[in-house]
Write an enzyme that holds these catalytic residues in place. Sequence first.
Site, short mmCIF file in Angstrom:
data_model
loop_
_atom_site.label_atom_id
_atom_site.label_comp_id
_atom_site.label_asym_id
_atom_site.label_seq_id
_atom_site.Cartn_x
_atom_site.Cartn_y
_atom_site.Cartn_z
N LYS B 78 0.85 -1.20 0.00
CA LYS B 78 0.00 0.00 0.00
C LYS B 78 0.88 1.24 0.00
O LYS B 78 1.89 1.29 0.73
CB LYS B 78 -0.89 -0.04 1.25
CG LYS B 78 -1.95 1.04 1.33
CD LYS B 78 -2.83 0.82 2.56
CE LYS B 78 -3.93 1.86 2.70
NZ LYS B 78 -4.80 1.61 3.88
N SER B 152 -9.45 1.50 2.86
CA SER B 152 -8.58 2.32 2.06
C SER B 152 -7.51 1.52 1.33
O SER B 152 -6.95 2.00 0.36
CB SER B 152 -7.92 3.38 2.94
OG SER B 152 -7.11 2.78 3.93
N SER B 176 -9.91 -0.84 7.04
CA SER B 176 -9.28 -0.77 5.72
C SER B 176 -8.57 -2.05 5.30
O SER B 176 -8.19 -2.19 4.14
CB SER B 176 -8.27 0.38 5.69
OG SER B 176 -8.92 1.62 5.77
#
Lengths: 488, 488
Positions: B78, B152, B176
């Site tokens: 990420k 996210s 997330s």
Amino acid sequence: MRLDLSIPALRARYLDGSLTPRQLVAQLHAQMLAEDAALERHIWIRRLTLEEMQAYASALDGRDPATLPLYGIPFAIKDNIDLGGIPTTAACPDYAYTPEVSATVVQRLIAAGAIPVGKTNLDQFATGLVGVRSPYGACKNSLHPDYISGGSSAGSAVSVALGLASFSLGTDTAGSGRVPAMLNNLVGLKPSVGRIPATGVVPACRTLDVVSVFALTAGDAATVLAAAQGQDPLDVYSRNLPPHGHNFGAASSFRFGVPREADLEFHGNPEGPAQFAQAVAHLVALGGTPVEVDLRPFRAVATLLYEGPWVAERYQAIRAFIEATPEALHPVTRAITEKGIQISAPDTFAALYKLKELQQQTLPVWNDIDCLVTPTASTAYTIAAVQADPIRLNSNLGHYTNFVNLLDLAAVAVPTGFMTEAMNHMPWGVTLVAPAGQDLPLLSLAARLHTRTVPTVGATSHAPHLQPAAAPDTAAFPSGLVRVAVCG
Amino acid sequence: MRLDLSIPALRARYLDGSLTPRQLVAQLHAQMLAEDAALERHIWIRRLTLEEMQAYASALDGRDPATLPLYGIPFAIKDNIDLGGIPTTAACPDYAYTPEVSATVVQRLIAAGAIPVGKTNLDQFATGLVGVRSPYGACKNSLHPDYISGGSSAGSAVSVALGLASFSLGTDTAGSGRVPAMLNNLVGLKPSVGRIPATGVVPACRTLDVVSVFALTAGDAATVLAAAQGQDPLDVYSRNLPPHGHNFGAASSFRFGVPREADLEFHGNPEGPAQFAQAVAHLVALGGTPVEVDLRPFRAVATLLYEGPWVAERYQAIRAFIEATPEALHPVTRAITEKGIQISAPDTFAALYKLKELQQQTLPVWNDIDCLVTPTASTAYTIAAVQADPIRLNSNLGHYTNFVNLLDLAAVAVPTGFMTEAMNHMPWGVTLVAPAGQDLPLLSLAARLHTRTVPTVGATSHAPHLQPAAAPDTAAFPSGLVRVAVCG
């Protein structure tokens, strides 16, 4: 000659039948009246009447003294802790309310046989270490009335030192249970956060507040703690702490941390260095090995307490009141507390991160020592001096106490001597500090140290009744190792 | 036919010599190019070049695959987690910086033999559960491109689901690491707070953030966790958590909490109730006894996260940046984050008190159950729907995830089925939740549940490679009992 109010002394007399709680209360009440006549020390906000005290004494009629650990033991209560039916003021008359039920800790002590004798004066809303920030008058020191009592638990310390109660309850967020202990020649137990529930206590900083105990000896403090401690479902910050820590009572040796020379600060007190050196020498004589500790991260935590967001907890604690009637507060207390609303949430979290970092920095210290020893306070101030410079001198007094609760440590203040004529023979002392849960080991070492130091307790002529403090009911652990059991 | 990237499958081929890391990287790179050509899913913010990947692969030359637990295993990162030499954007181009060193977790994975393949798209600054709040494009779901990926950790989930990486790193503050797992038919491990260090991770809420793992199976997630976990002195919120918890792998029975009927919320998804009932039936078939749990205090914690001061942590995390260039933020992210500075310190402490109260209320639940089971998310939304109603639908997706980190719980999201044509066959799943430290027991139960549910992993046609997840290296404990050892 006044009664020796130490718990074993009173207990012996109750057990041999030479005294009853009713007789004690009558004698104590007469002493209180004489005390008022002699000196206006501003100890009490609300002393109980003879009738009110006798109601508690008569509740013990027919009870066996042997079955109640605090049978007939008189105690004073800081006036931010509820006693059912008596107003709680927190030293702010406009804030006063009359609780129906007593604080959990007070209920427990009464259930163990103790007799409340009055509500004591304090720095308003427990904000201060001086004892002069009260509309009920500046509380005067028990040994020299020109000097401050220390605060915020001012009257609680002075009442015990003057022999008007066997022990008393204070509260301690930043040093309020330790500084007055030193200045009045008493043992001050600042238990681990949450060990004694705060239900029925006016909060100062809810995340940091503890109920503290002023006692004549460490043994007495241990007896009170045993009756007072334990989780209360009504206080979510209260907790059970399994016994652990170094067994100072049984072990032949121990290691104690001493601040580096550069970290010692006496704020101009010329006698501080020798007093502290003498206390260290006593600990060495008891089998201790001093280990130099870098106090800087501890001091950085103390600075954080003063400059950080925790003052916002004081604001939150009385928010509706201060927003409605700000003029009802003592001007110093108001000025301090109103800073809380100006701090933002991002700043608050930044301080919490900083605290976490400093906490981590201090943790390795406990691998090398079994307890930390510091002066309790650097010096003793007169009331006049504090009134002339109320913020700075107050801050000086917290030099060695401010970091303790933020770091989740337990502490015991112990008298270790008297200063000279130049300092008006004011008492002096050190504080023993260790991680949360080690209250009993610290009391055990405090008892051993106390046997070697001062010949009298408080402002009385009584010798300390030095029964050994209760040892932790566990084997001695290697230094720094803490055992915790958690459910959930 | 694409490679089966599950860790045991790749490992077997490395060990028998039928594949080398260099060959894997070349094949993977070709697939990524083909993927880009086929669909613009907005998975990557910065995919590594073939040369960059080969540099990691060639670092394994001469190493024995048997000695490295992640030898030659490709993983995605990420883009709020640092990979040395590659920009970190947190999905905000103006915020970008190029770190010299990788995040601690990335360093550990590379040291264990893993090969990074790219930095993935996310809701800007990890603020969101949808995957559409990014200037790099709305990340499209791996199974149906009209649907959101979830966020996210959007691209991290989609890259694994499409077979472009064996596993990926996400972050999870409010869900997330779990919501995108469900929406892409993956296992999502949300470890205990602090179990994987956050050094080198752009903070969202420092007190709550965790690095999470998307994997094809619970066994793969356990392998990654073993290499990634452990305290890092550079992250003061990181910690070692001794293994403990119910041994779901070995025990013949267990008790699992199920929300009361009244607490179940599917936000209009007509298939949610049957999907959840089916998952519960699978757990019963595995030896589980359902125990009804009142989810209200858990939900109250979730509300506190949304309405409370923790958004101020997001503000503090990028404070200098947002104060200097607020217009550089995504408008939704900016609107949410700027609320943080309007919250006061007293309000912050009030919320911390409330959280403590709610935490205490939830603790007894763990005496009655070995884990809690909830839907991972109530439903699946299309990108168009979220773009039309960006705040409310985002909030809906966190219904079952928001409370977990505030209550210091570990969680594993497990795929349990696909919905029908009416919901475009989107995947569905449940999350297993238990107190901090019980990550491995939860993965063990997740592995058993996964064997009974979906036939394929992610968006691939591969069957889950269902080796048993590592069992906790400790005896099974009675329910609710947690052993903790603390130093200090």
